[in-house]
Design a protein around this motif. Structure first.
Motif, PDB file in Angstrom:
ATOM      1  N   UNK A 269      43.348 119.720  77.070  1.00  0.00           N
ATOM      2  CA  UNK A 269      44.064 119.267  77.321  1.00  0.00           C
ATOM      3  C   UNK A 269      44.755 118.727  77.964  1.00  0.00           C
ATOM      4  N   UNK A 270      43.622 118.557  79.238  1.00  0.00           N
ATOM      5  CA  UNK A 270      43.523 117.282  80.607  1.00  0.00           C
ATOM      6  C   UNK A 270      44.091 118.844  81.339  1.00  0.00           C
ATOM      7  N   UNK A 271      43.872 119.377  81.233  1.00  0.00           N
ATOM      8  CA  UNK A 271      44.084 120.451  82.558  1.00  0.00           C
ATOM      9  C   UNK A 271      42.779 120.253  83.028  1.00  0.00           C
ATOM     10  N   UNK A 272      42.647 120.779  84.286  1.00  0.00           N
ATOM     11  CA  UNK A 272      41.364 120.951  84.739  1.00  0.00           C
ATOM     12  C   UNK A 272      40.903 121.755  86.446  1.00  0.00           C
ATOM     13  N   UNK A 273      40.487 123.364  85.738  1.00  0.00           N
ATOM     14  CA  UNK A 273      40.453 124.352  86.219  1.00  0.00           C
ATOM     15  C   UNK A 273      39.586 124.518  87.363  1.00  0.00           C
ATOM     16  N   UNK A 274      39.587 124.351  88.496  1.00  0.00           N
ATOM     17  CA  UNK A 274      38.644 124.518  89.994  1.00  0.00           C
ATOM     18  C   UNK A 274      37.895 125.397  89.601  1.00  0.00           C
ATOM     19  N   UNK A 275      36.713 125.042  89.750  1.00  0.00           N
ATOM     20  CA  UNK A 275      35.239 125.803  89.862  1.00  0.00           C
ATOM     21  C   UNK A 275      34.083 125.547  90.543  1.00  0.00           C
ATOM     22  N   UNK A 276      33.521 126.037  90.996  1.00  0.00           N
ATOM     23  CA  UNK A 276      31.836 125.720  91.718  1.00  0.00           C
ATOM     24  C   UNK A 276      30.787 125.811  91.268  1.00  0.00           C
ATOM     25  N   UNK A 277      30.607 126.257  89.961  1.00  0.00           N
ATOM     26  CA  UNK A 277      28.956 126.295  89.299  1.00  0.00           C
ATOM     27  C   UNK A 277      30.226 127.130  88.315  1.00  0.00           C
ATOM     28  N   UNK A 278      29.562 126.181  86.857  1.00  0.00           N
ATOM     29  CA  UNK A 278      29.198 126.518  86.104  1.00  0.00           C
ATOM     30  C   UNK A 278      27.697 127.330  85.643  1.00  0.00           C
TER      31      UNK A 278
END
Ligand SMILES: Cc1cc2nc3c(=O)[nH]c(=O)nc-3n(C[C@H](O)[C@H](O)[C@H](O)COP(=O)(O)OP(=O)(O)OC[C@H]3O[C@@H](n4cnc5c(N)ncnc54)[C@H](O)[C@@H]3O)c2cc1C
Length: 299
Positions: A216-225
């Motif tokens: 949907x276009x949102x970027x959720x900040x995270x430093x690792x996956x």
């Protein structure tokens, strides 16, 4: 080290990862003539540092393999051939790029293939800030904002485990992975959020992953996956042996590593999963080597 040009062996080992090399070392020390054939595609080649191997914590995967290989080279009973095995015929005749070898017993040590969730930028970050093994890489993200992405039905179980390293954790099911309402309540109690929206990709910069990009276009900040891949046992070359596999495709073996056809053994991650770690695979190789040595005396 012996010469791979000889064609008759006590044991041929297909796969020179930690499981195969450890089996080879212990068989050579039992004065068994052993040939390791390896196609040089280590499962962990995407990473620069391997963790959790006692006395070698943090070592590069390539260096760990090179050390194992160097130890094996000291034994004239052992040989190493580079190349992919294409088939094994009962008896046993092993065909590989570079020749044919015969053996009284074979060990299959070809490990797993990972089928990751579809993320276009996966390869850019895999092994550096995208990981699959919680035990191997979780420590480096203690209390950091991290994500778990997967499409399997054990997402809640993985998330609970991952929360041991960080509770700043969001589980992305990509509209497919299963997290029941009851599981979501349990996760919520530990502060873990579940996001059921479709995942488009990850984004990042030279420091690594910086966020999870949703459809949907949102970027959720995270430093690792951390991803939850599906796993497939690498066994194409052994199809002619008709070995029993379990419902997930892993080879069925007894406690001594014996597969369903006498003389065929399996070590490492081809067998039903335990912790998927280098030292576990190496330990399994040593254990099965001891069994084969006894079986060959009795046969
Ligand atoms: C990105 C990543 C990072 C990891 N980090 C860690 C870590 O930090 N610490 C840790 O303990 N574990 C780590 N692991 C897990 C670790 O890599 C595995 O536990 C280990 O490699 C399993 O060993 P194995 O010998 O069973 O199989 P593998 O290491 O996969 O070895 C199998 C070998 O078989 C060979 N082969 C396959 N098919 C054929 C064929 N037809 N003919 C000949 N050879 C063949 C392959 O080339 C390969 O060399 C990581 C895994 C990944 C994916």
């Amino acid at each position: 080290m012996g010469t791979a040009s000889a064609s008759s062996w006590d044991v041929v080992i297909v796969g020179g990862g930690p499981a195969g090399l450890s089996a080879a070392l212990n068989l050579a020390r039992a004065r068994r003539r052993v040939l390791v054939i390896d196609s040089n595609r280590p499962r962990n080649s995407a990473t620069f540092h391997s963790h959790g191997f006692l006395s070698r914590d943090g070592i590069s995967p390539l260096e760990l393999r090179a050390l194992g290989r160097a130890e094996l080279e000291r034994y004239p009973e052992a040989s190493f051939a580079r190349g992919a095995v294409s088939s094994i015929r009962p008896g046993f005749t092993v065909d590989y790029a570079g020749g044919t070898a015969s053996a009284d017993a074979v060990i299959l040590a070809t490990g797993l293939r990972e089928v990751p969730p579809v993320l276009p930028s996966l390869r850019t970050f895999y092994g550096t800030s995208i990981h699959s093994c919680l035990e191997c890489d979780g420590y480096e993200y203690a209390d950091a904002p991290i994500a778990l992405i997967g499409e399997t039905d054990d997402m809640a179980e993985r998330a609970l485990l991952l929360s041991q390293w960080s509770r700043d954790l969001i589980v992305f099911t990509n509209s497919r992975g299963v997290v029941t309402a009851a599981e979501e309540t349990t996760l919520d109690r530990r502060g873990i959020r579940v996001d059921r929206r479709a995942v488009a990709d990850v984004t990042g910069d030279r420091t690594g992953v910086t966020g999870v990009v949703l459809a949907d276009g949102e970027t959720v900040p995270r430093v690792a996956v951390f991803i939850r891949p599906r796993y497939e046992a690498v066994l194409d070359y052994a199809a002619g042996l008709g070995l029993a596999q379990d419902g997930d495709g892993f080879l069925v073996v007894d406690g001594a590593g014996r597969a369903s056809l006498p003389g065929v053994y399996a070590v490492g991650e081809l067998t039903p999963p335990g912790p998927q770690q280098l030292i576990v695979a190496a330990g399994n190789g040593a254990r099965v080597a001891a069994s084969i040595n006894r079986d060959l005396i009795e046969s």
